[in-house]
Design an enzyme around this catalytic site. Structure first.
Site: not given
Length: 267
Positions: A44, A114, A148
C-alpha cells in the site's frame, strides 16, 4: 501456472521521492523477471510511503496518468513484468488511496481506489472509492484489486469470488499488534471464498511498526509463500496453478451452497 512476486520493502522515512522509488522498483522488477514472475505486487502506498499525514501526502499526490505512472509503465514494458503499485491519487474530488495494475506491455490494466477507509489515519487524508470490484486479466488469471483494510470485510472478498476473481491482490500497510490479520484472517479469506490472496506489506523495526508477514494463500487455505520469520526486505515468489481453484471449489462448495435468498441486507 502463473508465478507472482511479492515485494516486502523495509520502511525508511526518506523513501518518498518519486525517482528513488522508480529506481528501486526497476531493480526489484528486474529481479522478479529473473525469477520467472509475470506479476510483481508491492505494498500500500508503495511509491510514497503511508502514514505521512495530510500535508505531505497532498504534496506527493499525482493523477493516475502522471509522471509516476509513466515511470512504472516504462519499467513494466522494459522488464516484461506486470506491476501493482500504490500511491496517493490526486483528483478533483480529493485524494484517493489508490493502486494501479500496469500490464507487462506498459498498458494500465486496472485502477482501484480504497473503499473502506481505516480510522482517522485514512479519513483525515483520503476520500473513499465507490467501486468495490475492479479486475484485470493477467495471463490465465483474473486478478482483483483491494487495499489493506478492505480485505478485513468478508463481503469484499466474497464479492470478488462471485465476480470471478482468481487472485485477489491486497497491497497493505499492516502494523503491530494486528498480526492476526496476516496470520489468521488472510488464509481464512482465501479458503472461504476459494481464491488466491496475495497480501503484501511493509516491514519496519522502528516506531512505524510495520509487521511484514507478507504471504500468498491458496483456495485451500494453505500458504504458497510466506515472509513469516523474515526480518527486513524480501522478494517472495509463489506459483499459482489455476487447477487448484477448481479442486478447492469442488472439495468445499461454499460458493455453490450459498443461500442469498435468506441473507437479506447481508447479501
Amino acid at each position: 501456472m502463473t508465478r507472482v512476486a511479492c515485494w516486502q520493502p523495509e520502511w525508511v522515512t526518506s523513501r518518498s521521492h518519486r525517482d528513488e522509488f522508480l529506481d528501486r522498483l526497476a531493480r526489484i522488477a528486474a529481479g522478479a523477471a529473473d525469477g520467472g514472475a509475470t506479476l510483481l505486487i508491492t505494498p500500500e502506498m508503495s511509491a510514497t510511503g503511508y502514514h505521512l499525514g495530510r500535508t505531505r501526502t497532498a504534496e506527493l499526490a499525482e493523477p493516475a496518468d502522471g509522471a509516476l505512472a509513466d515511470g512504472v509503465r516504462a519499467i513494466a514494458e522494459r522488464t516484461g513484468v506486470a506491476i501493482v503499485y500504490g500511491w496517493p491519487e490526486s483528483t478533483g474530488e480529493g485524494i484517493y488511496n489508490s493502486v494501479q495494475l500496469v500490464d507487462a506491455d506498459g498498458t494500465v490494466a486496472a485502477r482501484y481506489r480504497k473503499t473502506h477507509l481505516y480510522g482517522q489515519v485514512d479519513r483525515s487524508v483520503f476520500v473513499p472509492g465507490e467501486q468495490l470490484v475492479v479486475q484485470a486479466r493477467i495471463g490465465s488469471l483474473t486478478v482483483g484489486l483491494v487495499v489493506c483494510y478492505d480485505v478485513e470485510f468478508p463481503e469484499t472478498v466474497r464479492a470478488h469470488a462471485l465476480a470471478g476473481t482468481d487472485l485477489l491482490v491486497v497491497p497493505t500497510a499492516l502494523v503491530r499488534p494486528w498480526e492476526i490479520v496476516a496470520r489468521t484472517l488472510l488464509p481464512a479469506r482465501a479458503f472461504e471464498s476459494q481464491l488466491f490472496v496475495a497480501y503484501v506489506n511493509w516491514y519496519s523495526s522502528g516506531p512505524e511498526g510495520y509487521c511484514g508477514l507478507s504471504a500468498v494463500a491458496g483456495p485451500d487455505g494453505r500458504r504458497r509463500a510466506d515472509a513469516a520469520g523474515i526480518v527486513g526486505e524480501t522478494l517472495l515468489f509463489a506459483d499459482l496453478d489455476h487447477a487448484a481453484l477448481e479442486t478447492a471449489r469442488l472439495a468445499t462448495t461454499y460458493l455453490l451452497d450459498r443461500r442469498p435468498d435468506l441473507y437479506g441486507a447481508a447479501r
